[in-house]
Scaffold this active site. Sequence first.
Site, PDB file in Angstrom:
ATOM      1  N   GLU A  98       9.988  42.686  71.967  1.00  0.00           N
ATOM      2  CA  GLU A  98       9.411  41.695  71.053  1.00  0.00           C
ATOM      3  C   GLU A  98       7.964  41.896  70.600  1.00  0.00           C
ATOM      4  OE1 GLU A  98      10.261  37.757  72.606  1.00  0.00           O
ATOM      5  OE2 GLU A  98      12.400  38.012  72.204  1.00  0.00           O
TER       6      GLU A  98
ATOM      7  N   GLU B 166      18.871  40.348  73.107  1.00  0.00           N
ATOM      8  CA  GLU B 166      18.619  39.005  73.633  1.00  0.00           C
ATOM      9  C   GLU B 166      19.240  37.976  72.712  1.00  0.00           C
ATOM     10  OE1 GLU B 166      14.760  37.529  74.677  1.00  0.00           O
ATOM     11  OE2 GLU B 166      14.195  39.381  75.699  1.00  0.00           O
TER      12      GLU B 166
END
Length: 340
Positions: free
Chosen positions: A160, A274
């Site tokens: 991320e 995710e």
Amino acid sequence: MWITKFASCLLSLLPTALAAVAYGGVNEGGGSLAPEILPGEFGVTYEFINYTNTQYFLDNGVNIFRITLLLERMCPPATGLGRTFKETYYDEFIDAVNFITNGGGHVIIDPHNYMRYNGSVIGNSSDPHAATTDQFAEFWHEIAKRTRFNPRVVYGIMNEPHDMPTELVFKNDQAAINAIRYAGARQLILEPGNGWTGASDWTQPSCEGCTPNSEVLTKIRDPGHNIAFDMHQYFDIDGSGTHDTCVSTTIGTERLYNATQWLKQNGYEAFLSEFGAGSNQLCFDCVNNVLDFLDENDEWIGWSYWAAGPMWGDYFQSIEPYQGPEFTTTWPNCLKPHLP
Ligand SMILES: *[C@@H]1O[C@H](CO)[C@@H](O)[C@H](O)[C@H]1NC(C)=O
Ligand SMILES: *[C@@H]1O[C@H](CO)[C@@H](O)[C@H](O)[C@H]1NC(C)=O
Ligand SMILES: *[C@@H]1O[C@H](CO)[C@@H](O)[C@H](O)[C@H]1NC(C)=O
Ligand SMILES: *[C@@H]1O[C@H](CO)[C@@H](O)[C@H](O)[C@H]1NC(C)=O
């Protein structure tokens, strides 16, 4: 003409059964817990996997585990980001990796650092404290050198990245890919984008003045020809994965749609490393729709749910066997039936 038509007719009869994902699994998020406590203590502050529970997943068809690590624990700030590792942390980490790969599973190595190290954006040349892109490449070169002979290892470049120039995400990604290949490793690499690598923002600016991932990341080149884009997606109101309510049963597929079109247009593949949602019927339907969507679209090669792992306690999205609240809900209702 009719032959072409006949052929395309046949093709349309060869549907979803051929197109299921190759990988289905879970995140093991225990190794990067409590990032503010450095270096932390194994079994107290952090722990990569619970071996008993991991064996349960292996026995029940999970074939991929994304194991998080913290760069500041692997490469302590005293020596800096690079090829000098804290060997005790590496040993604790690689024991977990080897347990899974010896048991037939795959492991995604995940530096869970948001493209930051020791408080600075990696490669930010106007920040004198920032680790450089070259140092990040050295870290990856060292990991690849140590693991290149394990075919069940997958390299997840970074968890991320966000709120930074997308061009710098690209630069760091490319440097990591080059370093991994230069080390002689040929395994799959997962490449993240900006904007928390969120699928829903992939084709639009994820921050003020940021170029969309879709415009920058087409420049990526892999000498090993074995990459997929790494995407994340949550289904709550702001896509943060912090609420247990989902917007609708179709919000997941809606949020994945634009990125999937981009993958199709460019002939790319992606991995949903995710995603997660609460324990209620609306969210079960939403997650099942997403997993069906991934099976139906060849561009998607796999998924890993957030999250399993030790030390989560009663965290609402924990599917850790026997311990997490979603072990008796989301796991049997959505995940287990969709394993490849
Ligand atoms: C692993 O989980 C089991 C429950 O499945 C528990 O009994 C055991 O104590 C855990 N092991 C560690 C090292 O935490
Ligand atoms: C890490 O950050 C601290 C605080 O800003 C700084 O003093 C130290 O020099 C940094 N270490 C490295 C390796 O950059
Ligand atoms: C890079 O460093 C400069 C100087 O510290 C800072 O002003 C800027 O916000 C940093 N960029 C990012 C993306 O963090
Ligand atoms: C998909 O892209 C279109 C065109 O850029 C945009 O209007 C729309 O909001 C995007 N959809 C989602 C769900 O973000």
